[in-house]
Design a protein around this motif. Sequence first.
Motif, PDB file in Angstrom:
ATOM      1  N   ILE A  12       0.858  -1.189   0.000  1.00 11.83           N
ATOM      2  CA  ILE A  12       0.000   0.000   0.000  1.00 11.83           C
ATOM      3  C   ILE A  12       0.900   1.247   0.000  1.00 11.83           C
ATOM      4  O   ILE A  12       1.784   1.379   0.846  1.00 11.83           O
ATOM      5  CB  ILE A  12      -0.919   0.015   1.227  1.00 11.83           C
ATOM      6  N   VAL A  13       0.682   2.141  -0.949  1.00  9.09           N
ATOM      7  CA  VAL A  13       1.532   3.327  -1.069  1.00  9.09           C
ATOM      8  C   VAL A  13       0.797   4.624  -0.735  1.00  9.09           C
ATOM      9  O   VAL A  13       1.412   5.655  -0.505  1.00  9.09           O
ATOM     10  CB  VAL A  13       2.137   3.434  -2.484  1.00  9.09           C
ATOM     11  N   GLN A  14      -0.528   4.579  -0.701  1.00 11.05           N
ATOM     12  CA  GLN A  14      -1.272   5.799  -0.400  1.00 11.05           C
ATOM     13  C   GLN A  14      -2.686   5.464   0.052  1.00 11.05           C
ATOM     14  O   GLN A  14      -3.303   4.520  -0.447  1.00 11.05           O
ATOM     15  CB  GLN A  14      -1.322   6.730  -1.620  1.00 11.05           C
ATOM     16  N   GLU A  15      -3.181   6.259   1.003  1.00 11.70           N
ATOM     17  CA  GLU A  15      -4.558   6.120   1.459  1.00 11.70           C
ATOM     18  C   GLU A  15      -5.136   7.513   1.623  1.00 11.70           C
ATOM     19  O   GLU A  15      -4.537   8.371   2.281  1.00 11.70           O
ATOM     20  CB  GLU A  15      -4.627   5.364   2.786  1.00 11.70           C
ATOM     21  N   THR A  16      -6.277   7.762   1.016  1.00 12.96           N
ATOM     22  CA  THR A  16      -6.892   9.090   1.078  1.00 12.96           C
ATOM     23  C   THR A  16      -8.387   8.963   1.314  1.00 12.96           C
ATOM     24  O   THR A  16      -8.987   7.927   1.030  1.00 12.96           O
ATOM     25  CB  THR A  16      -6.643   9.877  -0.223  1.00 12.96           C
ATOM     26  N   GLY A  17      -8.977  10.021   1.836  1.00 13.29           N
ATOM     27  CA  GLY A  17     -10.420  10.074   2.000  1.00 13.29           C
ATOM     28  C   GLY A  17     -11.045  10.751   0.801  1.00 13.29           C
ATOM     29  O   GLY A  17     -10.673  11.874   0.445  1.00 13.29           O
ATOM     30  N   ARG A  54     -12.791   5.509   1.964  1.00 12.59           N
ATOM     31  CA  ARG A  54     -11.344   5.647   1.811  1.00 12.59           C
ATOM     32  C   ARG A  54     -10.903   5.066   0.470  1.00 12.59           C
ATOM     33  O   ARG A  54     -11.484   4.083  -0.024  1.00 12.59           O
ATOM     34  CB  ARG A  54     -10.606   4.906   2.926  1.00 12.59           C
ATOM     35  N   ARG A  55      -9.901   5.664  -0.122  1.00  8.14           N
ATOM     36  CA  ARG A  55      -9.320   5.152  -1.368  1.00  8.14           C
ATOM     37  C   ARG A  55      -7.915   4.638  -1.048  1.00  8.14           C
ATOM     38  O   ARG A  55      -7.083   5.397  -0.504  1.00  8.14           O
ATOM     39  CB  ARG A  55      -9.242   6.243  -2.428  1.00  8.14           C
ATOM     40  N   VAL A  56      -7.651   3.402  -1.336  1.00  7.22           N
ATOM     41  CA  VAL A  56      -6.360   2.789  -1.073  1.00  7.22           C
ATOM     42  C   VAL A  56      -5.675   2.491  -2.401  1.00  7.22           C
ATOM     43  O   VAL A  56      -6.265   1.851  -3.285  1.00  7.22           O
ATOM     44  CB  VAL A  56      -6.511   1.486  -0.261  1.00  7.22           C
TER      45      VAL A  56
END
Length: 242
Positions: free
Chosen positions: A46-51, A57-59
């Motif tokens: 996993i390199v990024q997680e955003t709302g 959440r977007r992974v």
Amino acid sequence: YGDEVRVLTLGRALTPESVLGNKPYSVELCGGTHVARTGDIALFKIVQETGIAAGVRRVEALTGEAARLYVEGQARVARGLARDFKVQPADVTARVEALQTSVRTLEKQVAELKKQLALSGSLGGSSGGNAAPEEINGVKLIARVLDGVDGKGLRGVAEDFRKQVGSGVVALIGVTDGKAAVTVAVTADTIGKVNAADLARAAVIAMGGQGAGGKPDFAQGGAPDGSLAEAGLDAVRATLKG
């Protein structure tokens, strides 16, 4: 999706059966798989997680060779930092934290030094080093331009000057990187005569800014042109004159 939707399950819960009943820990709706088995994915990073929305959440992740190259790149960064800091890679985090603590300590020391220089009159702009108050319409005023002092640093200086003036107004303009920060402090017995927010606003507008905010006894603002600092102080004087 159509009337019938493919459902994929993955693994079994690691928690006791009494909690989840030995159910799969992943159940997904899927239009089709891209690999024959999860082992084909190999490394998953996993390199990024955003709302992206409320409760959503977007992974973003990498798999396979792309994930391996990403991890190798991160390892190279860690090794480079370890070499520069002369520590083992595992100690890089502790070293960075120590440096951050040292920087914060030095920043506080520099701020205190600037404050003392300002109070002694050694850190002045075109206003000079004379901190003696002037008097306008029966109100004492300490007006200073301080080079190299930002808005945060001005607060402490203004509080000390307010104690020195006893009764009146302190108007300070700090100039850093060509920009100006304005701080105005008013003693309690002077609030009925003048308003710190009005004085700060006048100074900021005179220097090309939009305005300032604060309370009747203390206000701050910023302006884009530090070269107009004296004009800002003159605006304070003009406001006091009425």
